[in-house]
Design a protein around this motif. Structure first.
Motif, PDB file in Angstrom:
ATOM      1  N   VAL A   1     -11.145   3.732  -0.059  1.00 21.28           N
ATOM      2  CA  VAL A   1     -10.118   3.382   0.934  1.00 21.28           C
ATOM      3  C   VAL A   1     -10.534   3.938   2.286  1.00 21.28           C
ATOM      4  CG1 VAL A   1      -8.649   5.378   0.339  1.00 21.28           C
ATOM      5  CG2 VAL A   1      -7.648   3.398   1.511  1.00 21.28           C
TER       6      VAL A   1
ATOM      7  N   LYS B   1       0.845  -1.187   0.000  1.00 25.94           N
ATOM      8  CA  LYS B   1       0.000   0.000   0.000  1.00 25.94           C
ATOM      9  C   LYS B   1       0.886   1.244   0.000  1.00 25.94           C
ATOM     10  CE  LYS B   1      -3.320  -2.604   2.671  1.00 25.94           C
ATOM     11  NZ  LYS B   1      -4.190  -2.728   3.840  1.00 25.94           N
TER      12      LYS B   1
ATOM     13  N   TYR C   1      -9.267   4.908   6.035  1.00 28.77           N
ATOM     14  CA  TYR C   1      -8.150   5.183   6.938  1.00 28.77           C
ATOM     15  C   TYR C   1      -8.673   5.382   8.344  1.00 28.77           C
ATOM     16  CZ  TYR C   1      -4.775   5.533   3.168  1.00 28.77           C
ATOM     17  OH  TYR C   1      -3.946   5.225   2.116  1.00 28.77           O
ATOM     18  N   PRO C   2      -7.863   5.177   9.403  1.00 25.49           N
ATOM     19  CA  PRO C   2      -6.416   5.001   9.357  1.00 25.49           C
ATOM     20  C   PRO C   2      -5.940   3.583   9.071  1.00 25.49           C
ATOM     21  CG  PRO C   2      -7.131   5.028  11.633  1.00 25.49           C
ATOM     22  CD  PRO C   2      -8.357   5.291  10.789  1.00 25.49           C
ATOM     23  N   GLU C   3      -6.837   2.635   8.901  1.00 23.73           N
ATOM     24  CA  GLU C   3      -6.369   1.254   8.756  1.00 23.73           C
ATOM     25  C   GLU C   3      -5.929   0.904   7.340  1.00 23.73           C
ATOM     26  OE1 GLU C   3      -9.439   2.410   9.562  1.00 23.73           O
ATOM     27  OE2 GLU C   3     -10.816   0.723   9.753  1.00 23.73           O
ATOM     28  N   ALA C   4      -6.137   1.807   6.377  1.00 20.85           N
ATOM     29  CA  ALA C   4      -5.694   1.587   5.002  1.00 20.85           C
ATOM     30  C   ALA C   4      -6.257   0.290   4.421  1.00 20.85           C
ATOM     31  CB  ALA C   4      -4.160   1.594   4.900  1.00 20.85           C
ATOM     32  N   VAL C   5      -7.558   0.141   4.534  1.00 17.87           N
ATOM     33  CA  VAL C   5      -8.250  -0.981   3.901  1.00 17.87           C
ATOM     34  C   VAL C   5      -8.829  -0.490   2.580  1.00 17.87           C
ATOM     35  CG1 VAL C   5     -10.277  -2.480   4.061  1.00 17.87           C
ATOM     36  CG2 VAL C   5      -8.752  -2.202   6.024  1.00 17.87           C
TER      37      VAL C   5
ATOM     38  N   TYR D   1      -2.329  10.366   5.979  1.00 20.38           N
ATOM     39  CA  TYR D   1      -2.626   9.056   6.551  1.00 20.38           C
ATOM     40  C   TYR D   1      -1.498   8.099   6.226  1.00 20.38           C
ATOM     41  CZ  TYR D   1      -7.312  10.364   7.958  1.00 20.38           C
ATOM     42  OH  TYR D   1      -8.377  10.967   8.589  1.00 20.38           O
ATOM     43  N   PRO D   2      -1.276   7.023   6.993  1.00 17.81           N
ATOM     44  CA  PRO D   2      -2.174   6.517   8.031  1.00 17.81           C
ATOM     45  C   PRO D   2      -2.033   7.184   9.389  1.00 17.81           C
ATOM     46  CG  PRO D   2      -0.301   5.046   7.805  1.00 17.81           C
ATOM     47  CD  PRO D   2      -0.138   6.103   6.747  1.00 17.81           C
ATOM     48  N   GLU D   3      -1.140   8.131   9.560  1.00 13.14           N
ATOM     49  CA  GLU D   3      -0.944   8.678  10.896  1.00 13.14           C
ATOM     50  C   GLU D   3      -1.959   9.738  11.284  1.00 13.14           C
ATOM     51  OE1 GLU D   3       1.035   8.870   8.176  1.00 13.14           O
ATOM     52  OE2 GLU D   3       2.809  10.055   8.661  1.00 13.14           O
TER      53      GLU D   3
END
Lengths: 119, 119
Positions: free
Chosen positions: B67, A3, B69-73, A69-71
């Motif tokens: 998408v 990713k 976020y924050p889990e980036a799925v 992101y992800p932060e």
């Protein structure tokens, strides 16, 4: 492939002139997003870090707004002159740019001191 | 106030008809993003979870792309009929919707089986 390591969203919202909530990109040229994209490419980060145009991020009184992101690091009042600092210090160096960072107390609230009073 | 607990970006990109990379939102109506927004509001999640319009997320062969976020799925080929499942199972329930999820091997690559050959 992995990713994106970092995914930067840059607000490109427009409102009519005079709207109290303002516009992050009144000229609708996407100049901020394009500059992020170019500078990332210059550093060989294309495909690993993406600078994405976004619709309204709802932090309008602090615009032009950018979120990483992800932060989930939020920046406000970002100008073209800030792009290299965000990329070099934060995206590459891992250290947030504190002078541009939005306080949690200013995020997602109707009562922040920067929001115009509803009347 | 806290940051968004989840921040959902929904691609609203258009390309000319016939472009091999396709369009996530060929009608340019933002229907998918609007439905996410409405369903989140219905569940009282406004201000905690945001459904954001975005520019091209660069996973075009799997579009319409979303998408979280924050889990980036990452989700691909998302339709209006999938919105409630994503919200209820993933956003509220914390369990990703596997049938829509994009494999890491399909993200950010020029060689994924779903990408048209460059000729």
């Amino acid at each position: 492939m992995p990713k994106f390591e970092k995914h930067i969203f840059i607000c490109g919202n427009q409102r009519p002139p005079g709207n109290p909530r303002g516009s992050c990109d009144p000229e609708a040229q996407g100049r901020l997003q394009k500059l992020f994209k170019q500078k990332l490419s210059d550093r060989g980060l294309k495909g690993r870090v993406r600078a994405n145009q976004s619709g309204c991020l709802d932090q309008c009184e602090h615009g032009p707004t950018v979120v990483v992101y992800p932060e989930a690091v939020w920046y406000g009042r970002v100008t073209l002159d800030d792009v290299e600092e965000i990329i070099d210090q934060h995206i590459v160096g891992g250290k947030q740019v504190e002078r541009l960072q939005l306080a949690d107390s200013c995020l997602n609230t109707a009562t922040c001191e920067h929001r115009p009073a509803k009347g």
